[in-house]
Motif scaffolding. Structure first.
Motif, PDB file in Angstrom:
ATOM      1  N   SER A  55      85.341  -2.476  55.513  1.00  0.00           N
ATOM      2  CA  SER A  55      84.095  -1.674  55.524  1.00  0.00           C
ATOM      3  C   SER A  55      84.410  -0.189  55.359  1.00  0.00           C
ATOM      4  N   ARG A  56      85.550   0.263  55.888  1.00  0.00           N
ATOM      5  CA  ARG A  56      85.940   1.675  55.722  1.00  0.00           C
ATOM      6  C   ARG A  56      86.318   1.935  54.261  1.00  0.00           C
ATOM      7  N   ASP A  59      83.019   2.053  52.352  1.00  0.00           N
ATOM      8  CA  ASP A  59      82.311   3.303  52.655  1.00  0.00           C
ATOM      9  C   ASP A  59      82.943   4.465  51.900  1.00  0.00           C
ATOM     10  N   LYS A  73      77.460  -3.154  50.053  1.00  0.00           N
ATOM     11  CA  LYS A  73      76.798  -3.944  51.114  1.00  0.00           C
ATOM     12  C   LYS A  73      76.854  -5.429  50.770  1.00  0.00           C
ATOM     13  N   LEU A  76      80.275  -7.030  51.319  1.00  0.00           N
ATOM     14  CA  LEU A  76      80.573  -7.297  52.739  1.00  0.00           C
ATOM     15  C   LEU A  76      79.764  -8.483  53.249  1.00  0.00           C
ATOM     16  N   GLU A  80      80.999 -12.046  54.721  1.00  0.00           N
ATOM     17  CA  GLU A  80      80.590 -12.526  56.062  1.00  0.00           C
ATOM     18  C   GLU A  80      80.027 -13.940  55.967  1.00  0.00           C
TER      19      GLU A  80
END
Lengths: 93, 93
Positions: A55-56, A59, A73, A76, A80
């Motif tokens: 996620s980093r 980002d 988004k 990710l 998941e």
């Protein structure tokens, strides 16, 4: 920024992130095959750490302007979904 | 890739990473001001998590080709030096 260059950087950034997502999926898959019980804290910790790391990266890529926020988004949440499907499959074993 | 564009992306990537490093330094500084004892596990955990996040961003930037590996390494070790200086200062209080 000329179109080809922009796309080159964007494509590369997206491919890197997808490859990292696949690495996490593979890591989790291997973990699950070797775990007696998937609720094992170590599994959760590895997963959390890897998801946080990805996620980093996402980002950073979005802030750098080489990946769109919605693309990041989706990457990710798709990971998941795949991880929870793996998790469910392993609890049904 | 034309020189200006390459530098533009490189500069932006490096600036983003430096800004993230400064955020970690500030976060650790605030933590230390509010901590009775800097050896507190929470402090270590926050630091480890943030350093791990930044290292993943740096690794991604290097693989994307917008930051040189030596630049990335220097950024991380300079932050580590600043954090340990902060840590020492707080234990001498």
């Amino acid at each position: 920024m000329s179109v080809e260059i922009k796309i080159g950087k964007r494509e590369k950034a997206y491919e890197l992130l997808q490859a990292d997502a696949q690495k996490i999926l593979k890591l989790i898959g291997v973990q699950m095959d070797n775990l007696t019980m998937p609720q094992c804290p170590l599994y959760e910790e590895v997963l959390d750490t890897q998801m946080f790391g990805l996620s980093r990266e996402i980002d950073f890529a979005v802030r750098l302007g080489v990946v769109r926020a919605d693309e990041g988004k989706e990457l990710l949440s798709s990971l998941e979904r795949q991880v929870s499907a793996l998790h469910e499959a392993s609890t049904r074993k």
